[in-house]
Design a protein around this motif. Sequence first.
Motif, short mmCIF file in Angstrom:
data_model
loop_
_atom_site.label_atom_id
_atom_site.label_comp_id
_atom_site.label_asym_id
_atom_site.label_seq_id
_atom_site.Cartn_x
_atom_site.Cartn_y
_atom_site.Cartn_z
N UNK A 23 23.32 38.34 42.25
CA UNK A 23 24.21 38.69 43.35
C UNK A 23 25.40 37.73 43.28
N UNK A 24 26.60 38.26 43.45
CA UNK A 24 27.78 37.40 43.37
C UNK A 24 28.88 37.96 44.26
N UNK A 25 29.80 37.07 44.59
CA UNK A 25 31.00 37.43 45.35
C UNK A 25 32.18 36.78 44.66
N UNK A 26 33.36 37.38 44.80
CA UNK A 26 34.56 36.82 44.19
C UNK A 26 35.68 36.78 45.22
N UNK A 27 36.28 35.61 45.38
CA UNK A 27 37.46 35.43 46.22
C UNK A 27 38.65 35.31 45.27
N UNK A 28 39.52 36.31 45.25
CA UNK A 28 40.50 36.49 44.19
C UNK A 28 41.92 36.35 44.72
N UNK A 29 42.73 35.63 43.94
CA UNK A 29 44.17 35.56 44.20
C UNK A 29 44.89 36.19 43.01
N UNK A 30 45.79 37.11 43.27
CA UNK A 30 46.53 37.78 42.20
C UNK A 30 48.02 37.59 42.38
N UNK A 31 48.69 37.25 41.29
CA UNK A 31 50.14 37.18 41.25
C UNK A 31 50.62 38.11 40.15
N UNK A 32 51.92 38.16 39.94
CA UNK A 32 52.47 39.09 38.95
C UNK A 32 51.96 38.78 37.55
N UNK A 33 51.95 37.49 37.17
CA UNK A 33 51.60 37.11 35.80
C UNK A 33 50.27 36.39 35.66
N UNK A 34 49.58 36.08 36.77
CA UNK A 34 48.33 35.35 36.65
C UNK A 34 47.43 35.65 37.84
N UNK A 35 46.18 35.32 37.68
CA UNK A 35 45.21 35.50 38.75
C UNK A 35 44.17 34.39 38.66
#
Length: 224
Positions: A23-35
Amino acid sequence: FQGVLLGNGYFDTSDFNNEYMSLSAAFIYRDKDWSASIQPNIGLSRQANRMNETTPGVTARFSRNLNQTLSLTGSVGYINRTVHLDHYRNADGVVGSVGLVAQVQPDLQVGADYNMQREHADAAVYSRRLHGPSVFAAYRINPQWTVVGNYSYSKVKYDEGSLFFPAREDTQKTASLTTLWDISPWAGRNMVVRAQYTQIDNPSNIGYSNYTRNIFSVGVQTQF
């Protein structure tokens, strides 16, 4: 959020039949060229109908686009392994990787990375270092079917030997072919049936640890 259920069955013996759930969760930040993401997770495994290992951990990942088709990836993480049947194997570990992923065609993705892992166990004879490369290719045959091939090579070196044996050194070579069948149009909740064939070759300087395994795994994966 993601959940995975897998079952491994051996045709010639049932002693090593096992089940695995993560079981896992992901807290994600996305930008135009990177994440970037932070992913807490836990894995639970059973063998021969008994609880075998519990492994919680957390992983931080990043990806940066170098151009329209090529990305640089990396990760660093921490794991804590509890082995219920042998507490001497309980271990804390740090993991890391760096790699490249290329989108060769809209339906074909290939990649390679280098992985490192260091584990400190309750008994030094089980503490170890692992490192080596892996490569993969993923091809989407159609919207419902995806095929993934993977090969990894890892050198494993343990810190100490035992009373009768020198410090163990293994070479783990793993090749696998996975097919993913998206059944969400009928089952909902992003349901995917996952079937995988894996061959593991594990030559070791400790003779009794030399073995080759052929494993077929089948399970259900869901994201929600």
